[in-house]
Design an enzyme around this catalytic site. Sequence first.
Site, mmCIF file in Angstrom:
data_model
loop_
_atom_site.group_PDB
_atom_site.id
_atom_site.type_symbol
_atom_site.label_atom_id
_atom_site.label_comp_id
_atom_site.label_asym_id
_atom_site.label_seq_id
_atom_site.Cartn_x
_atom_site.Cartn_y
_atom_site.Cartn_z
ATOM 1 N N THR A 198 -6.935 -43.017 72.056
ATOM 2 C CA THR A 198 -7.403 -43.904 73.131
ATOM 3 C C THR A 198 -6.939 -43.305 74.461
ATOM 4 O O THR A 198 -7.625 -42.491 75.048
ATOM 5 C CB THR A 198 -6.900 -45.347 72.942
ATOM 6 O OG1 THR A 198 -5.495 -45.333 72.695
ATOM 7 C CG2 THR A 198 -7.613 -46.022 71.787
ATOM 8 N N LYS A 246 -1.853 -41.649 66.480
ATOM 9 C CA LYS A 246 -2.285 -41.864 67.852
ATOM 10 C C LYS A 246 -1.359 -42.880 68.485
ATOM 11 O O LYS A 246 -0.765 -43.730 67.813
ATOM 12 C CB LYS A 246 -3.738 -42.326 67.940
ATOM 13 C CG LYS A 246 -4.069 -43.682 67.333
ATOM 14 C CD LYS A 246 -3.741 -44.884 68.179
ATOM 15 C CE LYS A 246 -4.316 -44.783 69.575
ATOM 16 N NZ LYS A 246 -3.808 -45.946 70.409
ATOM 17 N N THR A 306 -0.729 -49.178 71.027
ATOM 18 C CA THR A 306 -0.939 -49.279 69.573
ATOM 19 C C THR A 306 -0.558 -47.957 68.948
ATOM 20 O O THR A 306 -0.943 -46.947 69.470
ATOM 21 C CB THR A 306 -2.400 -49.576 69.259
ATOM 22 O OG1 THR A 306 -2.686 -50.854 69.712
ATOM 23 C CG2 THR A 306 -2.727 -49.492 67.803
ATOM 24 N N GLU A 342 2.201 -42.734 78.096
ATOM 25 C CA GLU A 342 1.283 -42.708 79.242
ATOM 26 C C GLU A 342 2.009 -42.306 80.520
ATOM 27 O O GLU A 342 2.887 -43.010 81.007
ATOM 28 C CB GLU A 342 0.629 -44.082 79.390
ATOM 29 C CG GLU A 342 -0.345 -44.361 78.255
ATOM 30 C CD GLU A 342 -0.702 -45.828 78.101
ATOM 31 O OE1 GLU A 342 -1.688 -46.110 77.404
ATOM 32 O OE2 GLU A 342 0.004 -46.683 78.657
ATOM 33 N N ASN A 362 -2.421 -48.099 83.021
ATOM 34 C CA ASN A 362 -2.500 -49.441 82.461
ATOM 35 C C ASN A 362 -3.136 -50.442 83.407
ATOM 36 O O ASN A 362 -3.704 -51.442 82.968
ATOM 37 C CB ASN A 362 -1.106 -49.904 82.030
ATOM 38 C CG ASN A 362 -0.694 -49.255 80.730
ATOM 39 O OD1 ASN A 362 -1.136 -49.652 79.671
ATOM 40 N ND2 ASN A 362 0.120 -48.211 80.826
ATOM 41 N N SER A 407 -11.029 -51.154 82.784
ATOM 42 C CA SER A 407 -12.127 -50.745 83.655
ATOM 43 C C SER A 407 -12.418 -49.257 83.532
ATOM 44 O O SER A 407 -13.389 -48.782 84.083
ATOM 45 C CB SER A 407 -11.802 -51.090 85.111
ATOM 46 O OG SER A 407 -10.573 -50.517 85.505
#
Length: 393
Positions: free
Chosen positions: A145, A171, A182, A265, A388, A393
């Site tokens: 993702t 992942k 996740t 991230e 995040n 979007s």
Amino acid sequence: MSASPKGFRFATVSAGFRKEARPDLALIVSDTPATAAGVFTTNRFQAAPVVVARENLSARPVARAVVINSGQANACTGDEGMTNCRTTLDLVGKACGIPAAEVLPASTGVIGAQLHMDKWREAAPRLAAALGQNTHHDFARAIMTTDAFPKVAERELAIAGTTVRLVGMAKGAGMICPNMATMLSVVLCDAAVTPEAWQRLFLDAVDRTFNRVTVDGDTSTNDTVFGLANGASGVTVEGEDLAKLGEALTDVLARLAYMLVQDGEGATKVMRVKVSGAVDDAEAEAVARTVGHSQLVKTAMYGRDANWGRIVAAVGRSGASFKAEDVVVTLCGVELFRNGQPTDLDFDTLLREPLKGRDVTVDIELGAGTGHYELLASDLTHDYVNCNADYRS
């Protein structure tokens, strides 16, 4: 690069679940029924695929396939989500000639979004037709993702004079604080193992690896780790060889766990928090998690700032029992704090170069006992906020 374990085939297709056109539906099929193990999220809001996978494994710990979609988490989707999940297994099972009860599902993506069932119906036959055309690396790429790179770890070991292979794919880049976030992972092995032994090895390996990482302190609704062992190598693992297989399994998961934190991230650092001298292991864990979750510590690491005060403050609010004057804090091998005060070392100069690297070690000695614990954590950067803030979007 090691070969895949014998007897497994892979397929990925673009089903259109995501805005960008790329593979977003992935399938693994074992040529023969495989012993299956699973470890799942502890979040009370459990996604439909988690519930269904638990049911399938509880009924019979055997599987022929794992199917994972990226784009919709199918979490908090009510009865419709449960029905849709079971329908996807019917679709995949029919397309592959496999009983639906032997297909294990997992999903990742936006919480609350229903699966696109029209796209599933169109994609399932294509997915089955593609079996054997892809590799485990393709599988790892399709389930991403916000991940920056696919996560794969491979291992070979000799048992009874025969090579046994394991491969793990995972992942996860955000919402990572598993307590099996996740975070999804599948490990394949071509040895034969009893269901009881395989599940036991899995629980131990997950506890020592995936349960000891944190990116942002959030635990997902979809956390899942599957393990399939199909016996295609011709080797049955039992007795003393189980410990050997368990060590190899733990090694695979440990490398995947490191990659999860490395790919947190926006992350630029992997912080290894090592706590020793606690009253017991539980208190050592409390200290490690408090430090690893601390936004002030995380941002200090991102800023390459040897800010011992933030570390000490986190230790002090962890709830662990110790005397302040017994605590020693060391960062990348440089002692920052001892006897209740900072050391007289010029640690800003000494740590200038070490803190430029990706790997940072925080050692905390409490002087209160023999308890110990180790945790991997990422730093916290501007990019994490941007990623995040813009996720939906």
